[in-house]
Design an enzyme around this catalytic site. Structure first.
Site, PDB file in Angstrom:
ATOM      1  N   PRO A   1       0.777  -1.231   0.000  1.00 37.72           N
ATOM      2  CG  PRO A   1      -0.314  -1.245   2.047  1.00 37.72           C
ATOM      3  CD  PRO A   1       0.392  -2.132   1.086  1.00 37.72           C
ATOM      4  CG  ASN A   2      -0.365   4.351   1.102  1.00 40.88           C
ATOM      5  OD1 ASN A   2      -1.291   4.882   0.499  1.00 40.88           O
ATOM      6  ND2 ASN A   2      -0.507   3.825   2.304  1.00 40.88           N
TER       7      ASN A   2
ATOM      8  CE1 TYR B   1       9.009   4.947   3.120  1.00 39.28           C
ATOM      9  CE2 TYR B   1       7.477   6.797   3.118  1.00 39.28           C
ATOM     10  CZ  TYR B   1       7.932   5.625   3.671  1.00 39.28           C
ATOM     11  OH  TYR B   1       7.313   5.110   4.778  1.00 39.28           O
TER      12      TYR B   1
ATOM     13  NE  ARG C   1       7.093   3.896  10.058  1.00 38.98           N
ATOM     14  CZ  ARG C   1       6.002   4.041   9.291  1.00 38.98           C
ATOM     15  NH1 ARG C   1       5.660   3.120   8.437  1.00 38.98           N
ATOM     16  NH2 ARG C   1       5.254   5.134   9.387  1.00 38.98           N
TER      17      ARG C   1
ATOM     18  CG  ASP D   1      -0.348 -17.658   7.827  1.00 32.80           C
ATOM     19  OD1 ASP D   1       0.743 -17.872   8.394  1.00 32.80           O
ATOM     20  OD2 ASP D   1      -1.419 -17.535   8.451  1.00 32.80           O
TER      21      ASP D   1
ATOM     22  CG  HIS E   1       5.176  -2.558  10.165  1.00 29.48           C
ATOM     23  ND1 HIS E   1       6.504  -2.916  10.168  1.00 29.48           N
ATOM     24  CD2 HIS E   1       5.087  -1.504   9.302  1.00 29.48           C
ATOM     25  CE1 HIS E   1       7.173  -2.105   9.345  1.00 29.48           C
ATOM     26  NE2 HIS E   1       6.324  -1.240   8.809  1.00 29.48           N
TER      27      HIS E   1
ATOM     28  CD  GLU F   1      10.686  -7.910   5.571  1.00 26.62           C
ATOM     29  OE1 GLU F   1      11.233  -8.912   6.088  1.00 26.62           O
ATOM     30  OE2 GLU F   1      10.043  -7.072   6.229  1.00 26.62           O
TER      31      GLU F   1
ATOM     32  CG  HIS G   1      11.146  -2.706   4.618  1.00 22.24           C
ATOM     33  ND1 HIS G   1       9.785  -2.612   4.483  1.00 22.24           N
ATOM     34  CD2 HIS G   1      11.393  -3.901   5.190  1.00 22.24           C
ATOM     35  CE1 HIS G   1       9.238  -3.705   4.971  1.00 22.24           C
ATOM     36  NE2 HIS G   1      10.184  -4.508   5.397  1.00 22.24           N
TER      37      HIS G   1
ATOM     38  CB  SER H   1      12.565   4.024   5.132  1.00 22.72           C
ATOM     39  OG  SER H   1      11.577   3.160   5.687  1.00 22.72           O
TER      40      SER H   1
ATOM     41  CG  ASN I   1       8.413  -2.265   0.419  1.00 21.99           C
ATOM     42  OD1 ASN I   1       7.826  -2.372   1.497  1.00 21.99           O
ATOM     43  ND2 ASN I   1       9.069  -1.167   0.078  1.00 21.99           N
TER      44      ASN I   1
ATOM     45  NE  ARG J   1      10.186   5.746   8.762  1.00 18.42           N
ATOM     46  CZ  ARG J   1       9.260   5.575   7.820  1.00 18.42           C
ATOM     47  NH1 ARG J   1       9.392   4.603   6.927  1.00 18.42           N
ATOM     48  NH2 ARG J   1       8.212   6.380   7.766  1.00 18.42           N
TER      49      ARG J   1
ATOM     50  CB  ALA K   1       1.278  -0.076   6.208  1.00 15.28           C
TER      51      ALA K   1
ATOM     52  NE  ARG L   1       2.282  14.735   1.756  1.00 15.58           N
ATOM     53  CZ  ARG L   1       1.783  14.452   2.948  1.00 15.58           C
ATOM     54  NH1 ARG L   1       0.771  13.625   3.072  1.00 15.58           N
ATOM     55  NH2 ARG L   1       2.292  14.976   4.022  1.00 15.58           N
TER      56      ARG L   1
HETATM   57  O1  CA2 Z   1      10.478   1.707   3.895  1.00 10.54           O
HETATM   58  C1  CA2 Z   1       9.621   1.062   3.277  1.00 10.54           C
HETATM   59  O2  CA2 Z   1       9.807   0.628   2.137  1.00 10.54           O
HETATM   60  C2  CA2 Z   1       8.264   0.806   3.922  1.00 10.54           C
HETATM   61  O3  CA2 Z   1       7.872  -0.533   3.608  1.00 10.54           O
HETATM   62  C3  CA2 Z   1       7.316   1.810   3.306  1.00 10.54           C
HETATM   63  C4  CA2 Z   1       5.935   1.818   3.939  1.00 10.54           C
HETATM   64  C5  CA2 Z   1       6.001   1.869   5.457  1.00 10.54           C
HETATM   65  O4  CA2 Z   1       4.710   1.698   6.010  1.00 10.54           O
HETATM   66  C6  CA2 Z   1       6.917   0.811   6.013  1.00 10.54           C
HETATM   67  O5  CA2 Z   1       6.985   0.951   7.416  1.00 10.54           O
HETATM   68  C7  CA2 Z   1       8.313   0.943   5.430  1.00 10.54           C
HETATM   69  C8  CA2 Z   1       5.097   3.009   3.466  1.00 10.54           C
HETATM   70  C9  CA2 Z   1       5.057   3.229   1.993  1.00 10.54           C
HETATM   71  C10 CA2 Z   1       4.323   4.511   1.762  1.00 10.54           C
HETATM   72  O6  CA2 Z   1       4.962   5.218   0.751  1.00 10.54           O
HETATM   73  C11 CA2 Z   1       4.689   6.542   0.634  1.00 10.54           C
HETATM   74  C12 CA2 Z   1       4.967   7.107  -0.564  1.00 10.54           C
HETATM   75  C13 CA2 Z   1       4.744   8.434  -0.762  1.00 10.54           C
HETATM   76  C14 CA2 Z   1       4.240   9.217   0.253  1.00 10.54           C
HETATM   77  C15 CA2 Z   1       3.959   8.652   1.458  1.00 10.54           C
HETATM   78  C16 CA2 Z   1       4.187   7.315   1.660  1.00 10.54           C
END
Ligand code: CA2
Length: 143
Positions: free
Chosen positions: A10-11, A23, A111, A87, A80, A98, A100, A102, A74, A107, A77, A18
């Site tokens: 997601p996202n 990121y 996380r 599974d 976590h 896996e 990430h 960041s 990846n 953080r 969210a 942003r």
């Molecule tokens: O560091 C990573 O790759 C994460 O998997 C990214 C997730 C975060 O929930 C994990 O804890 C770490 C979030 C991805 C959201 O990406 C965004 C992109 C643009 C603006 C805001 C968030």
């Protein structure tokens, strides 16, 4: 030729829009282009999947059974929170890395927990796009 499935949760489709401090400034299509180029140098075939829905990610992992040779995920969210994704990975039994963007360990406390890491052969964090390249190298070197 090995076929690698790259799943982003997601996202991640909002990359570059942003939070550039966390990121980076490059967008999601640039990530796919980066991965495609690296995979080509390693002689790997790639398939991409991005979803904001946990069940859709579970479905896509299940579809990889008997068809893909490895998974890079990846889970964003869902890293976590999702026992369902853990599974599904266990059920298909494919070598999984896996990634990430960041450094999730430096953080917020929540996380630091990753369900997927209980199955993944390797977890790469905090290396940005290069983490996906490292994951491809790792999977290409497996027998
Ligand atoms: O560091 C990573 O790759 C994460 O998997 C990214 C997730 C975060 O929930 C994990 O804890 C770490 C979030 C991805 C959201 O990406 C965004 C992109 C643009 C603006 C805001 C968030």
């Amino acid at each position: 030729m090995k076929r690698i499935l790259i799943i982003n949760g997601p996202n991640l489709n909002m990359l570059g829009i942003r939070e550039p401090g966390i990121y980076g400034t490059r967008d999601y299509p640039s990530l796919l282009e980066f991965i495609r180029k690296k995979a080509a140098t390693l002689g790997l075939e790639t398939e991409f999947f991005q979803s904001n829905h946990e069940g859709a990610i579970v479905d896509r992992i299940q579809q990889a059974y008997g068809k893909s040779d490895g998974i890079i995920i990846n889970p964003a969210a869902y890293t976590h929170t999702s026992v369902a994704i853990l599974d599904a990975l266990k059920a298909v039994g494919l070598p999984t890395v896996e990634v990430h963007l960041s450094d999730v360990d430096s953080r917020e406390e929540f996380r630091r927990i990753s369900y997927v890491s209980l199955y993944a052969l390797k977890t790469i964090k905090g290396k940005g796009f290069d983490g996906y390249a490292e994951a491809l190298e790792f999977l290409s070197e497996l027998p």
